[in-house]
Scaffold this active site. Structure first.
Site, PDB file in Angstrom:
ATOM      1  N   ASP A   1       0.875  -1.181   0.000  1.00 10.22           N
ATOM      2  CA  ASP A   1       0.000   0.000   0.000  1.00 10.22           C
ATOM      3  C   ASP A   1       0.908   1.225   0.000  1.00 10.22           C
ATOM      4  OD1 ASP A   1      -1.977   1.871   0.313  1.00 10.22           O
ATOM      5  OD2 ASP A   1      -2.412   1.380   2.399  1.00 10.22           O
TER       6      ASP A   1
ATOM      7  N   TYR B   1      -9.665   9.650  -5.965  1.00 12.71           N
ATOM      8  CA  TYR B   1      -8.349   9.452  -6.558  1.00 12.71           C
ATOM      9  C   TYR B   1      -8.340  10.034  -7.972  1.00 12.71           C
ATOM     10  CZ  TYR B   1      -6.957   6.210  -2.822  1.00 12.71           C
ATOM     11  OH  TYR B   1      -6.630   5.649  -1.623  1.00 12.71           O
TER      12      TYR B   1
END
Length: 359
Positions: free
Chosen positions: A220, A289
């Protein structure tokens, strides 16, 4: 990723370049050069801002002239959120850390000016990056998280009752502390007794990890700008593969197919050489995003075959798993299957994906 704080930041800009494909040079868009290196001709100092009650990720005002430069990973675009209140703004040893309350997405965490998560849509990212790999193998026991300092991936891994150890290596203690204060619904992942926290450089941590240690590794990470570029290079993937058991799986954040097909193809090419099992690209929708889409690279090492497209360890079937922390909001087995369905233009632009459905 980047947001306003007390110190100046270097203004990173992409450099033009070429790559060779079957002996033919082709120009790579600046957004897909992994934003490598700050431009040596530019020593501008930047800081991002909340202006007139709005936060605009990807834009930074530079110098006295107040010129604006977009992050080289996403040239020519910016996404704005209305700010109700700035809750935290400070520079850590590594990056600018900002938390603010937005009018439509709840609390928002931004690092170096880029939104990392919001309370409203974090479920799409956290659930997918964790369950795509873990639901693809039977009874995962040892899992490593690289990055993930907000705790959300830990929260999702903890649903899997077969897991005995969850190592997490996060470089920035401030991200952990801020998440525990402002995002307790994610940071509760740190409360699981199976979690062992390691604050430091993941590359060094992995170099010191025993071969075949983990059933699954979840990366991540930040976008590959500046120092984080190392996390999309071959040596890092080789280190990840070494740390996985035979038939072990990797899930690595892999950008958006709307913006970074060249970068995706580069990563896929490396992983096809390094990992001797399956290699696939999956994606999900995250509204805050860039482009509203984020991708994942799924890889397995040589050993027991892994069919990522058809989960064999459905989280819905694990007794007590779904209700362990909160109900699943995004992931289910149908969404898992659908994550590997790719638009036609992606298959056309990323040659390594053209026949992926049949492998």
């Amino acid at each position: 990723m980047e947001v306003g704080a007390k110190g100046d930041l270097e203004c990173h800009m992409a450099m033009d370049g070429k790559t060779s494909n079957n002996g033919i040079d082709k120009k790579i868009p600046s957004c897909c050069l992994k934003a490598r290196a700050s431009a040596p001709e530019s020593d501008a100092k930047c800081h991002s801002t909340v202006v007139s009650g709005w936060f605009s990720q990807l834009q930074s005002s530079c110098g006295k002239s107040k010129l604006y430069y977009n992050n080289p990973m996403w040239p020519g675009e910016a996404h704005s959120l209305k700010v109700e209140e700035v809750l935290f703004k400070e520079r850590s040893l590594y990056q600018e850390v900002l938390v603010f309350k937005s009018s439509s997405y709840g609390n928002v965490l931004a690092l170096d000016g880029i939104v990392q998560l919001t309370e409203k849509d974090e479920c799409a990212y956290q659930e997918m990056i964790a369950h795509l790999p873990l639901c693809s193998i039977p009874s995962p026991k040892k899992v490593l998280v690289v990055g993930g300092g907000d705790g959300g991936v830990l929260r999702e891994i903890s649903r899997h009752t077969s897991v005995e150890l969850i190592d997490i290596c996060e470089i920035d203690q401030m991200v952990i502390d801020v998440s525990k204060k402002f995002f307790p619904q994610l940071a509760l992942g740190f409360e699981d007794p199976r979690v062992k926290l390691h604050v430091g450089d993941a590359v060094e941590f992995l170099k010191n990890s025993p071969d075949g240690m983990y059933d699954a590794i979840i990366v991540d990470s930040s976008d590959p700008v500046g120092p984080a570029q190392e996390l999309v290079e071959r040596p890092f993937f080789e280190t990840l593969a070494r740390a996985l058991r035979p038939g072990g799986v990797l899930c690595n954040m892999a950008e958006s197919f709307w913006l970074h097909t060249h970068l995706i193809e580069d990563m896929l090419s490396i992983c096809h050489e390094v990992f001797k099992g399956s290699v696939h690209y999956a994606w999900t929708s995250v509204p805050t995003y860039p482009s509203g889409v984020i991708g994942f690279l799924l890889c397995s090492t040589e050993g027991p075959p892994v069919d990522f497209l058809n989960p064999i360890n459905p989280i819905e079937d694990i007794e007590g798993a779904v209700k362990k922390s909160r109900e699943l909001k995004f992931y289910n087995s149908e969404v898992h299957n659908a994550a590997f369905a790719l638009p036609s233009f992606v298959r056309k632009e990323v040659s390594l994906l053209r026949d992926s459905a049949s492998t």
